[in-house]
Design a protein around this motif. Structure first.
Motif, PDB file in Angstrom:
ATOM      1  N   SER A   1      61.969  64.342  48.534  1.00 34.43           N
ATOM      2  CA  SER A   1      62.575  63.005  48.491  1.00 34.43           C
ATOM      3  C   SER A   1      62.763  62.554  49.927  1.00 34.43           C
ATOM      4  CB  SER A   1      63.928  63.059  47.774  1.00 34.43           C
ATOM      5  OG  SER A   1      63.760  63.474  46.443  1.00 34.43           O
ATOM      6  N   THR A   2      62.111  61.464  50.292  1.00 34.12           N
ATOM      7  CA  THR A   2      62.149  60.996  51.680  1.00 34.12           C
ATOM      8  C   THR A   2      63.444  60.232  51.965  1.00 34.12           C
ATOM      9  OG1 THR A   2      61.070  58.896  51.189  1.00 34.12           O
ATOM     10  CG2 THR A   2      59.634  60.780  51.687  1.00 34.12           C
ATOM     11  N   ALA A   3      63.684  59.960  53.226  1.00 29.16           N
ATOM     12  CA  ALA A   3      64.884  59.233  53.643  1.00 29.16           C
ATOM     13  C   ALA A   3      64.954  57.845  53.018  1.00 29.16           C
ATOM     14  CB  ALA A   3      64.927  59.140  55.160  1.00 29.16           C
ATOM     15  N   ASP A   4      63.790  57.228  52.767  1.00 27.67           N
ATOM     16  CA  ASP A   4      63.785  55.883  52.177  1.00 27.67           C
ATOM     17  C   ASP A   4      63.694  55.902  50.648  1.00 27.67           C
ATOM     18  OD1 ASP A   4      61.147  56.543  51.740  1.00 27.67           O
ATOM     19  OD2 ASP A   4      60.313  54.965  53.007  1.00 27.67           O
ATOM     20  N   GLY A   5      63.854  57.074  50.033  1.00 28.00           N
ATOM     21  CA  GLY A   5      63.920  57.172  48.575  1.00 28.00           C
ATOM     22  C   GLY A   5      62.607  57.454  47.863  1.00 28.00           C
ATOM     23  N   ARG A   6      61.486  57.510  48.595  1.00 34.96           N
ATOM     24  CA  ARG A   6      60.215  57.837  47.945  1.00 34.96           C
ATOM     25  C   ARG A   6      60.185  59.313  47.564  1.00 34.96           C
ATOM     26  NH1 ARG A   6      56.241  58.135  51.395  1.00 34.96           N
ATOM     27  NH2 ARG A   6      57.638  58.162  53.161  1.00 34.96           N
ATOM     28  N   ARG A   7      59.399  59.626  46.550  1.00 33.05           N
ATOM     29  CA  ARG A   7      59.157  61.032  46.198  1.00 33.05           C
ATOM     30  C   ARG A   7      57.725  61.357  46.570  1.00 33.05           C
ATOM     31  NH1 ARG A   7      62.029  64.330  42.643  1.00 33.05           N
ATOM     32  NH2 ARG A   7      60.057  64.958  41.775  1.00 33.05           N
ATOM     33  N   VAL A   8      57.544  62.417  47.352  1.00 30.40           N
ATOM     34  CA  VAL A   8      56.223  62.832  47.800  1.00 30.40           C
ATOM     35  C   VAL A   8      55.899  64.163  47.127  1.00 30.40           C
ATOM     36  CG1 VAL A   8      54.809  63.470  49.790  1.00 30.40           C
ATOM     37  CG2 VAL A   8      56.578  61.707  50.032  1.00 30.40           C
ATOM     38  N   PRO A   9      54.897  64.169  46.218  1.00 31.56           N
ATOM     39  CA  PRO A   9      54.510  65.452  45.612  1.00 31.56           C
ATOM     40  C   PRO A   9      53.813  66.318  46.657  1.00 31.56           C
ATOM     41  CG  PRO A   9      53.026  63.714  44.901  1.00 31.56           C
ATOM     42  CD  PRO A   9      54.086  63.060  45.739  1.00 31.56           C
TER      43      PRO A   9
ATOM     44  N   ALA B   1      61.776  90.311  66.045  1.00 38.87           N
ATOM     45  CA  ALA B   1      62.622  89.716  67.082  1.00 38.87           C
ATOM     46  C   ALA B   1      64.094  89.711  66.690  1.00 38.87           C
ATOM     47  CB  ALA B   1      62.166  88.293  67.376  1.00 38.87           C
ATOM     48  N   GLY B   2      64.426  90.313  65.562  1.00 39.00           N
ATOM     49  CA  GLY B   2      65.816  90.399  65.158  1.00 39.00           C
ATOM     50  C   GLY B   2      66.286  89.301  64.225  1.00 39.00           C
ATOM     51  N   ALA B   3      65.428  88.387  63.846  1.00 38.24           N
ATOM     52  CA  ALA B   3      65.799  87.317  62.924  1.00 38.24           C
ATOM     53  C   ALA B   3      64.658  87.107  61.937  1.00 38.24           C
ATOM     54  CB  ALA B   3      66.074  86.028  63.679  1.00 38.24           C
ATOM     55  N   SER B   4      64.993  86.995  60.671  1.00 38.82           N
ATOM     56  CA  SER B   4      63.974  86.742  59.655  1.00 38.82           C
ATOM     57  C   SER B   4      63.857  85.249  59.409  1.00 38.82           C
ATOM     58  CB  SER B   4      64.333  87.448  58.350  1.00 38.82           C
ATOM     59  OG  SER B   4      64.319  88.835  58.539  1.00 38.82           O
ATOM     60  N   ALA B   5      62.674  84.827  59.026  1.00 37.58           N
ATOM     61  CA  ALA B   5      62.450  83.413  58.749  1.00 37.58           C
ATOM     62  C   ALA B   5      61.240  83.267  57.838  1.00 37.58           C
ATOM     63  CB  ALA B   5      62.235  82.640  60.044  1.00 37.58           C
ATOM     64  N   ILE B   6      60.993  82.045  57.428  1.00 39.57           N
ATOM     65  CA  ILE B   6      59.877  81.719  56.547  1.00 39.57           C
ATOM     66  C   ILE B   6      59.073  80.600  57.194  1.00 39.57           C
ATOM     67  CG2 ILE B   6      59.255  80.755  54.288  1.00 39.57           C
ATOM     68  CD1 ILE B   6      61.967  81.938  53.291  1.00 39.57           C
ATOM     69  N   ALA B   7      57.770  80.791  57.281  1.00 36.10           N
ATOM     70  CA  ALA B   7      56.874  79.712  57.703  1.00 36.10           C
ATOM     71  C   ALA B   7      56.473  78.972  56.436  1.00 36.10           C
ATOM     72  CB  ALA B   7      55.645  80.279  58.407  1.00 36.10           C
ATOM     73  N   LEU B   8      56.557  77.669  56.463  1.00 29.55           N
ATOM     74  CA  LEU B   8      56.288  76.863  55.280  1.00 29.55           C
ATOM     75  C   LEU B   8      55.263  75.791  55.612  1.00 29.55           C
ATOM     76  CD1 LEU B   8      57.218  76.280  52.337  1.00 29.55           C
ATOM     77  CD2 LEU B   8      58.888  74.720  53.313  1.00 29.55           C
ATOM     78  N   HIS B   9      54.245  75.675  54.785  1.00 26.34           N
ATOM     79  CA  HIS B   9      53.201  74.666  54.924  1.00 26.34           C
ATOM     80  C   HIS B   9      53.295  73.758  53.710  1.00 26.34           C
ATOM     81  CE1 HIS B   9      49.006  73.383  53.902  1.00 26.34           C
ATOM     82  NE2 HIS B   9      49.147  72.874  55.101  1.00 26.34           N
ATOM     83  N   LEU B  10      53.479  72.453  53.928  1.00 23.63           N
ATOM     84  CA  LEU B  10      53.565  71.474  52.846  1.00 23.63           C
ATOM     85  C   LEU B  10      52.395  70.506  52.943  1.00 23.63           C
ATOM     86  CD1 LEU B  10      57.345  70.502  53.040  1.00 23.63           C
ATOM     87  CD2 LEU B  10      56.284  72.123  51.476  1.00 23.63           C
ATOM     88  N   GLU B  11      51.647  70.401  51.858  1.00 23.41           N
ATOM     89  CA  GLU B  11      50.516  69.469  51.792  1.00 23.41           C
ATOM     90  C   GLU B  11      50.879  68.316  50.869  1.00 23.41           C
ATOM     91  OE1 GLU B  11      45.915  69.336  50.146  1.00 23.41           O
ATOM     92  OE2 GLU B  11      47.051  71.195  50.002  1.00 23.41           O
ATOM     93  N   ASP B  12      50.807  67.095  51.377  1.00 20.84           N
ATOM     94  CA  ASP B  12      51.064  65.897  50.580  1.00 20.84           C
ATOM     95  C   ASP B  12      49.914  65.736  49.588  1.00 20.84           C
ATOM     96  OD1 ASP B  12      51.284  63.318  49.526  1.00 20.84           O
ATOM     97  OD2 ASP B  12      51.794  62.404  51.449  1.00 20.84           O
ATOM     98  N   ILE B  13      50.236  65.752  48.292  1.00 18.30           N
ATOM     99  CA  ILE B  13      49.188  65.642  47.266  1.00 18.30           C
ATOM    100  C   ILE B  13      49.287  64.322  46.497  1.00 18.30           C
ATOM    101  CG2 ILE B  13      48.811  68.125  47.036  1.00 18.30           C
ATOM    102  CD1 ILE B  13      50.571  68.007  44.474  1.00 18.30           C
ATOM    103  N   SER B  14      49.864  63.301  47.130  1.00 22.64           N
ATOM    104  CA  SER B  14      50.009  61.990  46.488  1.00 22.64           C
ATOM    105  C   SER B  14      48.661  61.441  46.021  1.00 22.64           C
ATOM    106  CB  SER B  14      50.650  60.980  47.442  1.00 22.64           C
ATOM    107  OG  SER B  14      51.906  61.406  47.836  1.00 22.64           O
ATOM    108  N   VAL B  15      47.665  61.517  46.887  1.00 24.02           N
ATOM    109  CA  VAL B  15      46.335  60.996  46.544  1.00 24.02           C
ATOM    110  C   VAL B  15      45.751  61.784  45.375  1.00 24.02           C
ATOM    111  CG1 VAL B  15      43.978  60.657  47.375  1.00 24.02           C
ATOM    112  CG2 VAL B  15      45.912  60.092  48.847  1.00 24.02           C
ATOM    113  N   HIS B  16      45.908  63.108  45.394  1.00 25.65           N
ATOM    114  CA  HIS B  16      45.398  63.937  44.287  1.00 25.65           C
ATOM    115  C   HIS B  16      46.039  63.527  42.963  1.00 25.65           C
ATOM    116  CE1 HIS B  16      43.507  66.637  47.131  1.00 25.65           C
ATOM    117  NE2 HIS B  16      44.655  66.885  47.715  1.00 25.65           N
TER     118      HIS B  16
END
Length: 167
Positions: free
Chosen positions: A121-129, A141-156
């Motif tokens: 949900s974007t700042a202007d209220g749109r929903r992006v699949p 390095a002493g800290a755990s984290a997650i790498a996240l890749h988001l692909e906009d599939i609106s066109v699909h």
């Protein structure tokens, strides 16, 4: 070596010069960064690629807070990259979507799913699949984290709806 800074962490990406090598990431607490020598000369190319990719790329803490995001993430979410740092990813989801996200991410990181289908949900209220891929980053390095890749599939999604409607 590419470095991105958030308030408390330094996120580093290392790449090796070979086709089969994947970048490796690590997160260091600020002011506790280990000394590194011989950084590759092409780090500025990596930084440029990181910000020019059309997809959103984020580093999340295990608490779900955004530690770092590339420029397209800000465009996708409708806020500046600087305003993303420290916010939870679920701040940009409906309550139902956020609840499903927590369950789906756990299954994905356990290797049970290839990718997650969700919506932002974007700042202007749109929903992006989006399709999401997540990768647990090492704790070296002493800290755990997650790498996240988001692909906009609106066109699909629009093409899929048009195809279904044409039947």
């Amino acid at each position: 070596l590419t470095r991105a800074f958030s308030e408390n962490y330094v996120i580093e990406a290392y790449t090796k010069h070979s086709a089969e090598s994947r970048p490796s990431w690590r997160i260091c607490e600020m002011n506790k960064e280990p000394e590194q020598k011989g950084a590759p000369a092409y780090s500025s190319w990596f930084e440029e690629m990181y910000d020019l990719t059309p997809d959103a790329v984020l580093i999340l803490g295990l608490d779900g807070k955004i530690l770092h995001a590339n420029l397209p993430t800000g465009r996708m979410f409708g806020v500046s990259r600087e305003n993303l740092t420290g916010r939870r990813l679920t701040d940009f989801m409906t309550p139902d979507c956020a609840k499903a996200w927590a369950r789906d991410l756990e299954l994905h990181l356990a290797g049970k799913w290839k990718r997650i289908s969700s919506a932002i949900s974007t700042a202007d209220g749109r929903r992006v699949p989006v399709y999401a891929n997540a990768y647990a980053l090492s704790r070296r390095a002493g800290a755990s984290a997650i790498a996240l890749h988001l692909e906009d599939i609106s066109v699909h999604k629009r093409m899929e709806q048009a195809l279904v409607a044409s039947r």
